[in-house]
Design an enzyme around this catalytic site. Sequence first.
Site, mmCIF file in Angstrom:
data_model
loop_
_atom_site.group_PDB
_atom_site.id
_atom_site.type_symbol
_atom_site.label_atom_id
_atom_site.label_comp_id
_atom_site.label_asym_id
_atom_site.label_seq_id
_atom_site.Cartn_x
_atom_site.Cartn_y
_atom_site.Cartn_z
ATOM 1 N N LYS A 38 -40.176 5.882 -17.578
ATOM 2 C CA LYS A 38 -39.468 6.913 -16.805
ATOM 3 C C LYS A 38 -38.055 7.084 -17.372
ATOM 4 C CE LYS A 38 -38.464 8.164 -11.970
ATOM 5 N NZ LYS A 38 -38.579 7.727 -10.559
ATOM 6 N N SER A 113 -40.678 10.743 -7.422
ATOM 7 C CA SER A 113 -39.980 11.334 -8.536
ATOM 8 C C SER A 113 -40.526 10.878 -9.891
ATOM 9 C CB SER A 113 -38.491 10.968 -8.456
ATOM 10 O OG SER A 113 -38.311 9.585 -8.564
ATOM 11 N N SER A 137 -41.334 6.736 -4.784
ATOM 12 C CA SER A 137 -41.421 7.518 -6.024
ATOM 13 C C SER A 137 -42.425 7.018 -7.044
ATOM 14 C CB SER A 137 -40.039 7.613 -6.681
ATOM 15 O OG SER A 137 -39.210 8.452 -5.934
#
Lengths: 433, 89
Positions: A38, A113, A137
């Site tokens: 990420k 996210s 997330s």
Amino acid sequence: MAGTLTFEPADRYNAFITTCNAAPYTDGRLAGTAVAVKDNISTCGIQTTCGSRILAGYVPPFDAHVVALLRSEGAAIVGKTNMDEFGMGTTTETSGYGPTLNPVDQTRVPGGSSGGSAAAVAAGLVPMALGTDTGGSIRCPAAFCGIVGLKPTYGRVSRYGLVAYANSLEQIGPMARSVEEVSLLMEVISGYDRRDSTMVDRPYAHTPSADIAGLRIGLPAEYFGEGVDPRVAETVRNAIGRLEDLGAETVPCTIPSMSYALAAYYVICTSEASSNLARFDGVRYGPAAPTQKQWHEAYQEVRGEHFGREVRRRIMLGTFALSAGYYGKYYGKAQIARRNVRQDFERVLGEVDIIAGPTMPTVAFRLGEKSDPLSMYLSDILTVPANLAGVPAISVPCGTVDGLPVGLQLIGRHFEDERVVDAAYAYEQGGRS
Amino acid sequence: MVSEIDIENIARLADIGLSREEVAGFTREFNAILEYFDVLDQVPGKETVAAELVNVWRDDEPGCCLSQEDVLANAGSTEDGFIKAPRVM
């Protein structure tokens, strides 16, 4: 054997912000395995933007601890995945680099996210990826994309090198298509790091076991009540029925503090964001601030131009919540609420081994469906309590509604990540028999 | 309820550049969210949680750090080996 992995994916889902077409790797348990990271986790020499235009072009001079651990076990870091800007969002639509599409249905969001990580795994571009989970997330996009995602116990994985958004809530965690792969990735990233003072030296070395005979599973009424799509609730209940078939026992329970957990979460995370994001001023990194102007003028110009709307909203909410006169009404109350949530979890998990329920109240939204911020915040109701309490939680695919994946969420006691992994593994294996 | 003037003040305090056109929308969204936050008035107890917490310190041990070159590599504006910042005065 060491080498270089060629990585040139057909990224039709905008899952990546940056790809490394020739990714080096060494020997180890992940030798030659493509792992996506990420984009809020620092990677030495690889652009790290947090999904924000304010960090466009920023190249960290050091690796996050988890990335160093991945490299030491031979993983090939093949790219940085798309995400809601600074982790603020539930759909990956707030990214400064365009939204990610859900590989299951490209008219829908992948969740957020960590939507880029989930989409990269779900589309088969990589076998495993790292995400971060501040209020769900990792679990939300895992549920929406039909993969497995684990939020470890707070303090079980080092956050050194994670660009902080809400330190007291967030954790780095593994995402993959199977529980076994999630468990392997967790084993690699859980090595102790004294540079994160909130980390506890409890390495995760575990081989998943499907033997859950006698496991007591709590079913909170709040996880199946108002706001939860009845078809999602039914799918999850069927999945829990399968766990009963495998020898688990279910017990009804309640978590009364759920009624204010979400408000407490948003007060705390925005307050921490208002402090953490003060460092983005165009001086040490990011687009240059105009040095001929006065400090505040230059600062506001850079932040106004390069922060997205959701980030600015959350920084302002946090600034307001912490301001004199409102501190007691918002932040002080939120901290009491957080303690109540933690106590509720400790009470329930004193009577049962695991708490089970849906990961998300609905299936994946359509792109653009959640246009007002409050309605997006409300969709986090089932995931944020685990972050407030700091307990481990996993999302494992458990069926579909209208062809879209549904996630079964399993929550455990502090530092019993192994037990939630075993329960998820039992479900996964039981589903295959 | 917060007013548009409040929103402009908060934006200034937070050093967030907010355009005139954005103020009304932010005010409306802010008020909807703050109305939802009012549920915190139902949280039982008035005591502060901070009293239960203790700081955890470690010794301040000098160690290796980034080189000057690495530190300056991402700065948008540098001069004579320093990061150049906007005027304070």
